[in-house]
Motif scaffolding. Structure first.
Motif, PDB file in Angstrom:
ATOM      1  N   PHE A 190       0.838  -1.199   0.000  1.00 34.54           N
ATOM      2  CA  PHE A 190       0.000   0.000   0.000  1.00 34.54           C
ATOM      3  C   PHE A 190       0.879   1.257   0.000  1.00 34.54           C
ATOM      4  N   SER A 191       1.968   1.208   0.738  1.00 30.98           N
ATOM      5  CA  SER A 191       2.874   2.366   0.837  1.00 30.98           C
ATOM      6  C   SER A 191       3.530   2.719  -0.497  1.00 30.98           C
ATOM      7  N   SER A 192       3.504   1.793  -1.461  1.00 31.04           N
ATOM      8  CA  SER A 192       4.109   2.066  -2.768  1.00 31.04           C
ATOM      9  C   SER A 192       3.127   2.721  -3.747  1.00 31.04           C
ATOM     10  N   LEU A 193       1.833   2.752  -3.389  1.00 30.51           N
ATOM     11  CA  LEU A 193       0.824   3.324  -4.279  1.00 30.51           C
ATOM     12  C   LEU A 193       0.766   4.841  -4.139  1.00 30.51           C
ATOM     13  N   THR A 194       0.423   5.497  -5.236  1.00 31.75           N
ATOM     14  CA  THR A 194       0.292   6.946  -5.249  1.00 31.75           C
ATOM     15  C   THR A 194      -1.167   7.331  -5.057  1.00 31.75           C
ATOM     16  N   PRO A 195      -1.431   8.280  -4.154  1.00 32.96           N
ATOM     17  CA  PRO A 195      -2.819   8.719  -3.950  1.00 32.96           C
ATOM     18  C   PRO A 195      -3.247   9.720  -5.036  1.00 32.96           C
ATOM     19  N   THR A 196      -3.628   9.205  -6.198  1.00 34.40           N
ATOM     20  CA  THR A 196      -3.973  10.078  -7.330  1.00 34.40           C
ATOM     21  C   THR A 196      -5.471  10.324  -7.472  1.00 34.40           C
ATOM     22  N   LEU A 197      -6.284   9.555  -6.746  1.00 31.97           N
ATOM     23  CA  LEU A 197      -7.732   9.685  -6.882  1.00 31.97           C
ATOM     24  C   LEU A 197      -8.325  10.491  -5.721  1.00 31.97           C
ATOM     25  N   ILE A 198      -9.305  11.304  -6.045  1.00 33.52           N
ATOM     26  CA  ILE A 198     -10.052  12.047  -5.027  1.00 33.52           C
ATOM     27  C   ILE A 198     -11.378  11.315  -4.850  1.00 33.52           C
ATOM     28  N   VAL A 199     -11.636  10.868  -3.630  1.00 38.35           N
ATOM     29  CA  VAL A 199     -12.825  10.063  -3.336  1.00 38.35           C
ATOM     30  C   VAL A 199     -13.649  10.774  -2.268  1.00 38.35           C
ATOM     31  N   THR A 200     -14.949  10.882  -2.529  1.00 36.98           N
ATOM     32  CA  THR A 200     -15.873  11.438  -1.538  1.00 36.98           C
ATOM     33  C   THR A 200     -17.090  10.539  -1.435  1.00 36.98           C
ATOM     34  N   GLY A 201     -17.736  10.612  -0.293  1.00 39.43           N
ATOM     35  CA  GLY A 201     -18.957   9.843  -0.073  1.00 39.43           C
ATOM     36  C   GLY A 201     -20.001  10.723   0.577  1.00 39.43           C
ATOM     37  N   ARG A 241      -9.476  -7.646  11.103  1.00 38.25           N
ATOM     38  CA  ARG A 241      -9.671  -6.385  10.385  1.00 38.25           C
ATOM     39  C   ARG A 241      -8.357  -5.604  10.277  1.00 38.25           C
ATOM     40  N   LYS A 242      -7.260  -6.244  10.522  1.00 38.82           N
ATOM     41  CA  LYS A 242      -5.947  -5.621  10.662  1.00 38.82           C
ATOM     42  C   LYS A 242      -5.425  -4.979   9.360  1.00 38.82           C
ATOM     43  N   THR A 243      -4.822  -3.814   9.520  1.00 39.61           N
ATOM     44  CA  THR A 243      -4.177  -3.136   8.387  1.00 39.61           C
ATOM     45  C   THR A 243      -2.754  -3.665   8.238  1.00 39.61           C
ATOM     46  N   VAL A 244      -2.427  -4.100   7.025  1.00 39.61           N
ATOM     47  CA  VAL A 244      -1.088  -4.594   6.705  1.00 39.61           C
ATOM     48  C   VAL A 244      -0.664  -3.904   5.411  1.00 39.61           C
ATOM     49  N   ASP A 245       0.599  -3.523   5.309  1.00 43.85           N
ATOM     50  CA  ASP A 245       1.086  -2.816   4.122  1.00 43.85           C
ATOM     51  C   ASP A 245       0.968  -3.671   2.855  1.00 43.85           C
ATOM     52  N   ASN A 246       1.153  -4.983   2.989  1.00 47.65           N
ATOM     53  CA  ASN A 246       1.032  -5.897   1.862  1.00 47.65           C
ATOM     54  C   ASN A 246      -0.467  -6.055   1.552  1.00 47.65           C
ATOM     55  N   LEU A 247      -0.912  -5.613   0.382  1.00 46.06           N
ATOM     56  CA  LEU A 247      -2.337  -5.606   0.049  1.00 46.06           C
ATOM     57  C   LEU A 247      -2.960  -7.000   0.025  1.00 46.06           C
ATOM     58  N   LYS A 248      -2.187  -8.030  -0.246  1.00 45.46           N
ATOM     59  CA  LYS A 248      -2.733  -9.391  -0.251  1.00 45.46           C
ATOM     60  C   LYS A 248      -3.115  -9.841   1.162  1.00 45.46           C
ATOM     61  N   LYS A 249      -2.466  -9.264   2.178  1.00 44.35           N
ATOM     62  CA  LYS A 249      -2.726  -9.643   3.568  1.00 44.35           C
ATOM     63  C   LYS A 249      -3.545  -8.591   4.312  1.00 44.35           C
ATOM     64  N   ASP A 250      -3.762  -7.447   3.712  1.00 40.78           N
ATOM     65  CA  ASP A 250      -4.485  -6.353   4.359  1.00 40.78           C
ATOM     66  C   ASP A 250      -5.962  -6.703   4.537  1.00 40.78           C
ATOM     67  N   LYS A 251      -6.503  -6.418   5.710  1.00 38.11           N
ATOM     68  CA  LYS A 251      -7.910  -6.719   6.018  1.00 38.11           C
ATOM     69  C   LYS A 251      -8.717  -5.445   6.271  1.00 38.11           C
ATOM     70  N   THR A 252      -8.165  -4.292   5.918  1.00 38.05           N
ATOM     71  CA  THR A 252      -8.838  -3.015   6.157  1.00 38.05           C
ATOM     72  C   THR A 252     -10.107  -2.896   5.327  1.00 38.05           C
ATOM     73  N   CYS A 253     -10.028  -3.206   4.050  1.00 39.31           N
ATOM     74  CA  CYS A 253     -11.146  -3.010   3.112  1.00 39.31           C
ATOM     75  C   CYS A 253     -11.692  -4.364   2.669  1.00 39.31           C
ATOM     76  N   GLN A 254     -12.753  -4.819   3.313  1.00 38.89           N
ATOM     77  CA  GLN A 254     -13.274  -6.160   3.032  1.00 38.89           C
ATOM     78  C   GLN A 254     -14.552  -6.176   2.211  1.00 38.89           C
TER      79      GLN A 254
END
Length: 185
Positions: free
Chosen positions: A13-24, A77-90
């Motif tokens: 996740f730390s290698s990704l660039t935040p290029t999108l603007i997201v609102t809800g 629900r743990k946040t992990v930098d490796n997206l394959k193991k990340d459980k933040t967004c399920q």
């Protein structure tokens, strides 16, 4: 202990660039009810970036993500930098072909548990690999958070049925008690 290099094919996740603007549409602290309420997600490319930034984006995936307050003491629900193991967004809100601007209306599914959430979007390249992201909260995941109240499983018809059966069982108990008393005399 040195830096551990991720295996081939693993995206951090730390290698990704935040290029999108997201609102809800949920406002800070608002509570949505699972199976009832809707939210609208809007995304766009950050206009301060070069025009060719999004040339590799082929797909976008919008997700419902646990806020840190709902991850505490919950390893699943743990946040992990490796997206394959990340459980933040399920929970997937939508997955579709990428467009530089988009809006999607989502009815909160009945299976979404009670928690505090934010919205995150991932842009994927033609190899289906995450290359960028955007989220409705700040980097510390502390602003623009909203709540979802999940389904408890207890509904009005179920409460009514329980009441009727309870009353019936009491009446049946009294009836059989009276019948037994009469047989003895």
């Amino acid at each position: 202990i040195g830096f551990v290099q991720p295996s081939l094919g693993e995206i951090l996740f730390s290698s990704l660039t935040p290029t999108l603007i997201v609102t809800g549409t949920p406002t800070e602290g608002q509570t949505l009810h699972a199976g009832v309420d809707k939210l609208t997600v809007t995304w766009s490319l950050n206009q301060s970036l070069p025009l060719d930034t999004e040339s590799a984006y082929k797909k976008i995936k919008i997700l419902l993500c646990y806020a840190p307050v709902s991850q505490k003491d919950r390893g699943w629900r743990k946040t992990v930098d490796n997206l394959k193991k990340d459980k933040t967004c399920q929970f997937t809100i939508t997955e579709q072909t990428y467009s530089s601007k988009g809006t999607f209306e989502y009815t909160v599914k009945r299976t979404i548990p009670t928690a505090t959430y934010f919205i995150r979007a991932y842009a994927f390249d033609s190899s289906d690999i995450e290359v960028a992201y955007g989220q409705s909260t700040n980097p510390a995941k502390a602003t623009n958070l909203f709540n979802v109240e999940g389904i408890t499983g207890l509904t009005k018809p179920l409460e009514i049925a329980a009441g009727v059966f309870s009353a019936f069982s009491i009446i049946a108990l009294i009836y059989f008690f009276v019948v037994e008393k009469r047989k003895k005399h």
